[in-house]
Design an enzyme around this catalytic site. Sequence first.
Site, short mmCIF file in Angstrom:
data_model
loop_
_atom_site.label_atom_id
_atom_site.label_comp_id
_atom_site.label_asym_id
_atom_site.label_seq_id
_atom_site.Cartn_x
_atom_site.Cartn_y
_atom_site.Cartn_z
N GLY A 128 -6.01 18.99 28.44
CA GLY A 128 -6.15 18.92 30.02
C GLY A 128 -6.71 17.57 30.62
O GLY A 128 -6.26 16.94 31.57
N SER A 129 -7.64 16.95 29.98
CA SER A 129 -8.18 15.60 30.11
C SER A 129 -7.07 14.55 30.39
O SER A 129 -7.04 13.70 31.22
CB SER A 129 -9.14 15.09 29.16
N ASN A 139 -15.10 24.74 36.65
CA ASN A 139 -15.71 25.23 35.30
C ASN A 139 -17.05 25.49 35.04
O ASN A 139 -17.40 26.39 34.31
CB ASN A 139 -15.22 23.97 34.29
N GLN A 187 -8.98 25.68 34.44
CA GLN A 187 -9.56 26.96 34.38
C GLN A 187 -8.87 28.07 35.13
O GLN A 187 -9.28 29.15 34.84
CB GLN A 187 -11.04 26.95 35.18
N SER A 202 -4.27 23.45 30.05
CA SER A 202 -4.54 23.12 28.89
C SER A 202 -4.53 24.48 27.82
O SER A 202 -4.94 25.64 28.44
CB SER A 202 -5.84 22.77 28.96
N ALA A 203 -4.19 24.52 26.65
CA ALA A 203 -3.97 25.58 25.87
C ALA A 203 -5.26 26.36 25.52
O ALA A 203 -5.18 27.47 25.20
CB ALA A 203 -2.90 25.48 24.63
N HIS A 204 -6.17 25.37 25.01
CA HIS A 204 -7.48 26.08 24.47
C HIS A 204 -8.09 26.70 25.32
O HIS A 204 -9.14 27.59 24.82
CB HIS A 204 -8.11 24.82 23.53
N THR A 217 5.19 11.35 18.85
CA THR A 217 5.85 12.74 18.23
C THR A 217 5.22 14.20 18.93
O THR A 217 4.16 14.16 18.86
CB THR A 217 5.81 12.34 16.80
N CYS A 273 -30.27 18.13 28.44
CA CYS A 273 -29.92 17.77 26.96
C CYS A 273 -28.57 18.08 26.60
O CYS A 273 -28.17 17.18 25.97
CB CYS A 273 -31.05 18.45 26.05
#
Length: 391
Positions: A71-72, A151, A179, A199-201, A237, A325
Amino acid sequence: MKRVYMDNSATTPVKQEVLDTMLPYFTEHYGNASSIHSFGQEAKKTLEASRKIIADTLNTSSDTIYFTGGGSEADNWALKGVMKANAQKGKHLITSTIEHHGILHTCKALEKEGYEVTYLEVDSDGLIDLKELEQAIRPDTVMISIMYINNEIGTMQPIKEIGQIARKHKVIFHTDAVQAYGNVGIDVEALQVDLLSISAHKIYGPKGIGALYIRKGIRIQNLIEGGAQERRRRAGTENIPGIVGFAKAAELAHDNLEAHVAKLIEMRDRLAKGILEAIDYSKYNGHPTQRHPGNVNICFEFIEGEALLLSLNAKGISGSSGSACTSGSLDPSHVLMAIGLPHEIAHGSLRLSVGDFNTIEEVDYVIESLVEIVHKLRMMSPLYDKVKGGK
Ligand SMILES: *Cc1c(COP(=O)(O)O)cnc(C)c1O
């Protein structure tokens, strides 16, 4: 110990069916899709069949789908590629203050190169104002990039209306739909979107693979130069196992969309209701109804997000927080700031994102654990003591 994963907006596990589909492409069908021989031709066939599957889920044709490393990369490519290829029209771009860093940091990079960016503010639910958007368009505006679903707080933007405005003013429209994909039906024609990142993940597929939809006729420069892959537009590739897994995940998501969404909404609403009813001084963030089916984002006053995450983790529960943090910065999340939350409240935020593998039992376990943890943490807070003492 019981382990409950409720961070599905960060990433999702790969479904067994997806993995099973991928495995032969590492060991048996390992050809390079650019090779002339049978191994290569087999890979090429698989590549194009996968592209067709992804294209079908978006109601478009295969020749508009370009695979990327996630996605990025799709976000970077959309913005840098379109702005640079259309510099003769102007150098102005419109986005929002609550975009993913894949967009916001790309905008910062473009600003350093002389491009000008308008960051639209959002209301307390996280929605942009369509009138403000239209007013921000100038003769030199090249593109608009507004995310489909946020997100962090889950708010869904009126993408169709944005598409209409963009089309009316002949401005190119990109949306980061990472998302949204697999959680809402997406039709790039009905939405009048020109570019769209996925994005796949985030949909139970592998990490490191995504795609950019580019409407035919859109002028865009390459981001990754090299070989002639992806019709000369994205070198490298092809990640065939990843692409096959992405297509399988997309197909499963598309075929089971209604049941998936219904299940998530049931868990999401039970989780939110359970927490808000049991814990005072808590606030539900994001739009009450126009939101991601699995997103719960709540702020707890008098509490630090990190302390909350660590205590939850000690009970086997994985969530996330938009606070200091964890994000590596001292400021709370830019999204929580943008919806107008004061620092001290934004610091006590918790995002729980449910997915296909969660259960109602887990939802109840999280509510129960959270009530206990918040109570304990607040008992240690001098501020909370003061507020309660005063009442
Ligand atoms: C996860 C995410 C991205 C980045 O996708 P990657 O595949 O991890 O690079 C971009 N935008 C949004 C809204 C996301 O949730």
